[in-house]
Design a protein around this motif. Sequence first.
Motif, PDB file in Angstrom:
ATOM      1  N   SER A   1       0.829  -1.207   0.000  1.00  0.00           N
ATOM      2  CA  SER A   1       0.000   0.000   0.000  1.00  0.00           C
ATOM      3  C   SER A   1       0.861   1.253   0.000  1.00  0.00           C
ATOM      4  O   SER A   1       1.968   1.264   0.556  1.00  0.00           O
ATOM      5  CB  SER A   1      -0.871  -0.026   1.258  1.00  0.00           C
TER       6      SER A   1
ATOM      7  N   ARG B   1      -6.969  11.929  -2.673  1.00  0.00           N
ATOM      8  CA  ARG B   1      -6.425  10.594  -2.912  1.00  0.00           C
ATOM      9  C   ARG B   1      -6.276  10.364  -4.408  1.00  0.00           C
ATOM     10  O   ARG B   1      -6.958  11.000  -5.219  1.00  0.00           O
ATOM     11  CB  ARG B   1      -7.367   9.514  -2.365  1.00  0.00           C
TER      12      ARG B   1
ATOM     13  N   ASP C   1      -5.307   9.990   9.211  1.00  0.00           N
ATOM     14  CA  ASP C   1      -5.506  10.239   7.776  1.00  0.00           C
ATOM     15  C   ASP C   1      -4.402  11.148   7.217  1.00  0.00           C
ATOM     16  O   ASP C   1      -3.929  12.056   7.880  1.00  0.00           O
ATOM     17  CB  ASP C   1      -6.869  10.890   7.529  1.00  0.00           C
TER      18      ASP C   1
HETATM   19  C1  UD1 Z   1      -6.605   3.469   3.882  1.00  0.00           C
HETATM   20  C2  UD1 Z   1      -5.127   3.248   4.032  1.00  0.00           C
HETATM   21  C3  UD1 Z   1      -4.641   2.318   2.964  1.00  0.00           C
HETATM   22  C4  UD1 Z   1      -5.424   1.061   3.001  1.00  0.00           C
HETATM   23  C5  UD1 Z   1      -6.886   1.359   2.800  1.00  0.00           C
HETATM   24  C6  UD1 Z   1      -7.659   0.063   2.883  1.00  0.00           C
HETATM   25  C7  UD1 Z   1      -3.764   5.026   4.931  1.00  0.00           C
HETATM   26  C8  UD1 Z   1      -3.134   6.342   4.676  1.00  0.00           C
HETATM   27  N1  UD1 Z   1      -4.426   4.507   3.918  1.00  0.00           N
HETATM   28  O1  UD1 Z   1      -6.765   4.300   2.747  1.00  0.00           O
HETATM   29  O2  UD1 Z   1      -3.304   2.034   3.167  1.00  0.00           O
HETATM   30  O3  UD1 Z   1      -4.967   0.179   2.025  1.00  0.00           O
HETATM   31  O4  UD1 Z   1      -7.325   2.272   3.800  1.00  0.00           O
HETATM   32  O5  UD1 Z   1      -8.489  -0.022   3.944  1.00  0.00           O
HETATM   33  O6  UD1 Z   1      -3.654   4.473   5.987  1.00  0.00           O
HETATM   34  N2  UD1 Z   1     -13.464   9.182   4.135  1.00  0.00           N
HETATM   35  C9  UD1 Z   1     -14.550   9.954   4.548  1.00  0.00           C
HETATM   36  N3  UD1 Z   1     -15.635   9.307   5.053  1.00  0.00           N
HETATM   37  C10 UD1 Z   1     -15.711   7.940   5.176  1.00  0.00           C
HETATM   38  C11 UD1 Z   1     -14.587   7.175   4.728  1.00  0.00           C
HETATM   39  C12 UD1 Z   1     -13.485   7.842   4.228  1.00  0.00           C
HETATM   40  O7  UD1 Z   1     -14.530  11.183   4.473  1.00  0.00           O
HETATM   41  O8  UD1 Z   1     -16.726   7.422   5.660  1.00  0.00           O
HETATM   42  C13 UD1 Z   1     -12.292   9.885   3.551  1.00  0.00           C
HETATM   43  C14 UD1 Z   1     -11.000   9.626   4.310  1.00  0.00           C
HETATM   44  O9  UD1 Z   1     -10.844  10.541   5.366  1.00  0.00           O
HETATM   45  C15 UD1 Z   1      -9.969   9.782   3.203  1.00  0.00           C
HETATM   46  C16 UD1 Z   1     -10.699   9.303   1.941  1.00  0.00           C
HETATM   47  O10 UD1 Z   1     -12.083   9.363   2.256  1.00  0.00           O
HETATM   48  O11 UD1 Z   1      -9.631  11.118   3.030  1.00  0.00           O
HETATM   49  C17 UD1 Z   1     -10.343   7.880   1.556  1.00  0.00           C
HETATM   50  O12 UD1 Z   1     -10.510   7.045   2.699  1.00  0.00           O
HETATM   51  P1  UD1 Z   1     -10.448   5.447   2.624  1.00  0.00           P
HETATM   52  O13 UD1 Z   1     -11.313   4.953   1.508  1.00  0.00           O
HETATM   53  O14 UD1 Z   1     -10.712   4.907   3.992  1.00  0.00           O
HETATM   54  O15 UD1 Z   1      -8.962   5.145   2.187  1.00  0.00           O
HETATM   55  P2  UD1 Z   1      -7.577   5.641   2.824  1.00  0.00           P
HETATM   56  O16 UD1 Z   1      -7.751   6.065   4.222  1.00  0.00           O
HETATM   57  O17 UD1 Z   1      -6.979   6.590   1.867  1.00  0.00           O
END
Ligand code: UD1
Length: 327
Positions: free
Chosen positions: A127, A234, A301
């Motif tokens: 990752s 992202r 995050d």
């Molecule tokens: C995270 C991990 C990544 C992992 C992936 C799988 C980090 C930096 N990244 O990715 O290594 O492989 O999870 O589980 O640790 N968000 C919202 N609301 C929500 C969910 C997410 O606003 O309900 C936002 C998050 O704050 C982020 C973005 O959406 O900014 C993407 O989140 P997410 O899909 O969980 O992925 P990552 O956190 O980038």
Amino acid sequence: MSKQILVTGGTGYIGSHTVVELQNEGFDVVVVDDLSNSSIEVLDAIEKITGKRPAFEKFNLTDQEKTNAFFEKYRRIEAIVHFAAYKAVGESVEKPLEYYHNNLVSLMNLLGSMRKHKIPYMVFSSSCTVYGQPEKLPVTEDTPRKPAESPYGNTKAVSEDIMRDFARATEGINCIALRYFNPIGAHPSALIGELPVGVPNNLVPFITQTAAGLRDELKIFGDDYNTPDGTAIRDYINVVDLAKAHVVAINRLLNNKQKASYEFFNVGTGEGYSVMQLVKAFIKATGVELKYSVVGRRAGDIEKYGPIPRMRIMNWAGRLRKHSKKH
Ligand code: UD1
């Protein structure tokens, strides 16, 4: 006879899409999964898409006896694509031991089996989390790794190191780690997609489940980041493209094209989108009025991964200016 590939975690999100692409390329696939975060029906869907049902064994790869028995049974395996792992960042902070145990012991069992059964190749699911918040974008393979922000992230960094050391020390073993950015989307057939068990942690399954009425509302984690609209950025990659990257890595290994016994590659698009852009794009594409609200940042995050292309920043900034004039 077609080459046999073991896909661990093959009923999971990226795993199932990879099984489809491997089968489409003529590989003979065996899936191992403990179904802790996926369901057995995924095999029916894979069969519908490809016309072929992969062989399936249900067990957890931390169980050394079961892992040994598995490799005694399937003696034709030539390469492993290893997805099976826990992946919830928040949960890993609560349960570090479970995360280290599951993610590291399963990898070491597999590597031990590769040595014992002379299976030369592994592609590993890593990752971009290993980069932490990078100093500059885009993130390339030359970007230095940073100390992990979570036990989950650390399992990926340590797994890479274990694989690198093992491949260097063991004649005939070659491994590739693929460092993914954020995979989203589903197979065009819509028969497989992202279907985590329970409440999704990731953005897109949360969006789709909210749109489908399974969740009340999407919570956007933070709008005070240093980005044009304040929400985190992202690099989102289509899951089918990501699945195809695994086929490329497998072929690189099978055709002896690798330049070192251990290699790693980033897999993303090189472009960033904000959470708000994604939400707006979903609403525009589906016509579904998605309920959402902005809440505080989620611990751990990262601010941004993908660089926003110059043109898009300019359009975006223009739109934001227009928007703020109206209010
Ligand atoms: C995270 C991990 C990544 C992992 C992936 C799988 C980090 C930096 N990244 O990715 O290594 O492989 O999870 O589980 O640790 N968000 C919202 N609301 C929500 C969910 C997410 O606003 O309900 C936002 C998050 O704050 C982020 C973005 O959406 O900014 C993407 O989140 P997410 O899909 O969980 O992925 P990552 O956190 O980038």
